[in-house]
Write a protein that holds these residues in place. Structure first.
Motif, PDB file in Angstrom:
ATOM      1  N   MET A  84       0.590  -0.699  -0.298  1.00  0.00           N
ATOM      2  CA  MET A  84      -0.233   0.049   0.149  1.00  0.00           C
ATOM      3  C   MET A  84       0.654   1.161   0.255  1.00  0.00           C
ATOM      4  N   LYS A  85       2.147   1.297   0.597  1.00  0.00           N
ATOM      5  CA  LYS A  85       2.833   2.588   0.835  1.00  0.00           C
ATOM      6  C   LYS A  85       4.212   2.505  -0.625  1.00  0.00           C
ATOM      7  N   TYR A  86       3.373   1.768  -0.779  1.00  0.00           N
ATOM      8  CA  TYR A  86       4.141   1.705  -2.389  1.00  0.00           C
ATOM      9  C   TYR A  86       3.433   2.462  -3.260  1.00  0.00           C
ATOM     10  N   ASN A  87       1.986   2.033  -3.116  1.00  0.00           N
ATOM     11  CA  ASN A  87       1.787   2.906  -4.290  1.00  0.00           C
ATOM     12  C   ASN A  87       1.092   4.003  -4.339  1.00  0.00           C
ATOM     13  N   LEU A  88       1.868   4.435  -2.806  1.00  0.00           N
ATOM     14  CA  LEU A  88       0.780   5.619  -2.343  1.00  0.00           C
ATOM     15  C   LEU A  88       2.184   6.853  -2.686  1.00  0.00           C
ATOM     16  N   ILE A  89       3.460   6.098  -2.546  1.00  0.00           N
ATOM     17  CA  ILE A  89       4.550   7.134  -3.136  1.00  0.00           C
ATOM     18  C   ILE A  89       4.540   7.564  -4.462  1.00  0.00           C
ATOM     19  N   TYR A  90       3.905   5.948  -5.560  1.00  0.00           N
ATOM     20  CA  TYR A  90       4.185   5.785  -7.016  1.00  0.00           C
ATOM     21  C   TYR A  90       3.109   6.942  -7.035  1.00  0.00           C
ATOM     22  N   PHE A  91       1.796   7.191  -6.811  1.00  0.00           N
ATOM     23  CA  PHE A  91       0.583   8.290  -6.190  1.00  0.00           C
ATOM     24  C   PHE A  91       0.825   9.526  -6.259  1.00  0.00           C
ATOM     25  N   ILE A  92       2.129  10.241  -5.050  1.00  0.00           N
ATOM     26  CA  ILE A  92       2.134  11.159  -4.895  1.00  0.00           C
ATOM     27  C   ILE A  92       2.796  11.841  -5.844  1.00  0.00           C
ATOM     28  N   GLN A  93       3.954  10.713  -6.484  1.00  0.00           N
ATOM     29  CA  GLN A  93       4.871  11.439  -7.320  1.00  0.00           C
ATOM     30  C   GLN A  93       4.516  11.515  -8.334  1.00  0.00           C
ATOM     31  N   SER A 118       4.296  -3.075 -10.680  1.00  0.00           N
ATOM     32  CA  SER A 118       3.945  -1.534 -11.317  1.00  0.00           C
ATOM     33  C   SER A 118       3.427  -1.883 -12.581  1.00  0.00           C
TER      34      SER A 118
END
Length: 309
Positions: free
Chosen positions: A1-10, A93
């Protein structure tokens, strides 16, 4: 989940800041020419002004002109989620190179169709020239994919960035492929020497000729998509060939270092484009196209050198 969040933010960061980076590029070009130029946030004002204006559609236009700008913006925004910005990992991803380039193909196709749909002489001329240049640039993109796959055994941009950040060898083949991709970036984004993004002279326009009949929000969508497209291409260049400093772990220090190094490398790329566009003039259509056979030859040499060296 945290990986997807960082991907979305960047990825969201790129969508929001793309007009700012274009404003910085214009400011760099102004300084190099000896004048102050407009503010770096001027693109935001321009987009805001266009969004407040009404849409005018020609009676000769079909549904292509109606849905085209929305499709172009949607496809371009989607590409921002296919590339790493300041963080990457080997997690699963959607950053496949083929999907990314097919998405850009959708943008190109609808832009060309909009130019043809208006029944304008200049629109058809711009669409023809854009298709010609794009046809010549596509082999360079293919060589990029082949080279990166041979080097990393992967088509995922996140994985390629991660692998190259751990061990990258700047040999002759690597540098040649980087140069050919830079030429492809200039061609695909209608930059000098292939097109002049600042001109509105009918006989020299390519990208501007295709969107000449757009107005209001339609023009804002296409302009924003062109901003995002250029930045995404530069991100691919940076993180596939110079992924130094990109964060590979989720920590505050790694993320900050990755963000700072990314901004620094992007500014270097924008400065390079500014120098090119203030030093060189736009070439004639067929004279500029003469550069592609040389670049294609270099791409073949780069692939060959992988097996020789």
């Amino acid at each position: 989940m945290k990986y997807n969040l960082i991907y979305f933010i960047q990825s969201l960061l790129i969508i929001v800041l793309s007009p700012l980076f274009i404003g910085i590029l214009k400011k760099m070009k102004a300084y190099l020419r000896g004048y102050i130029g407009s503010s770096i946030i001027q693109p935001y004002y321009d987009l805001s002004k266009l969004l407040k204006k009404g849409r005018i559609v020609s009676n000769r236009s079909s549904f292509i002109t109606t849905i085209g700008p929305i499709v172009i913006l949607a496809a371009t925004i989607t590409t921002a989620f296919f590339v790493p910005v300041f963080y990457t990992s080997m997690q699963e991803s959607i950053g496949n190179l083929f999907i990314l380039m097919f998405s850009f193909g959708i943008v190109k196709m609808f832009t060309v169709l909009i130019g043809l749909d208006s029944s304008s002489t200049f629109g058809g001329m711009g669409s023809s020239r854009e298709s010609f240049i794009s046809m010549m640039a596509e082999p360079l993109i293919l060589f990029l994919m082949i080279f990166l796959y041979i080097e990393t055994n992967d088509f995922n941009i996140f994985h390629i960035s991660f692998i190259n950040s751990k061990s990258v060898h700047y040999d002759t083949a690597y540098l040649i492929t980087m140069v050919t991709f830079i030429v492809a970036i200039l061609a695909e984004n209608a930059r000098i020497p292939f097109d002049n993004p600042e001109t509105h002279l009918e006989l020299t326009m390519m990208h501007e000729a295709m969107i000449l009949d757009l107005s209001g929000s339609d023009l804002a969508y296409v302009e924003l998509s062109s901003y995002i497209k250029l930045i995404v291409y530069l991100i691919v260049l940076i993180n596939c060939f110079v992924p130094i400093g990109i964060a590979t772990t989720i920590s505050i220090s790694a993320i900050l270092i990755g963000l700072v190094t990314f901004i620094f490398k992007l500014l270097i790329c924008l400065l390079g484009i500014a120098i090119i566009e203030t030093t060189f003039a736009k070439s004639r259509l067929f004279k500029g196209a003469e550069l592609f056979p040389a670049m294609i030859s270099l791409g073949i040499v780069a692939i060959t050198l992988i097996y020789i060296l």
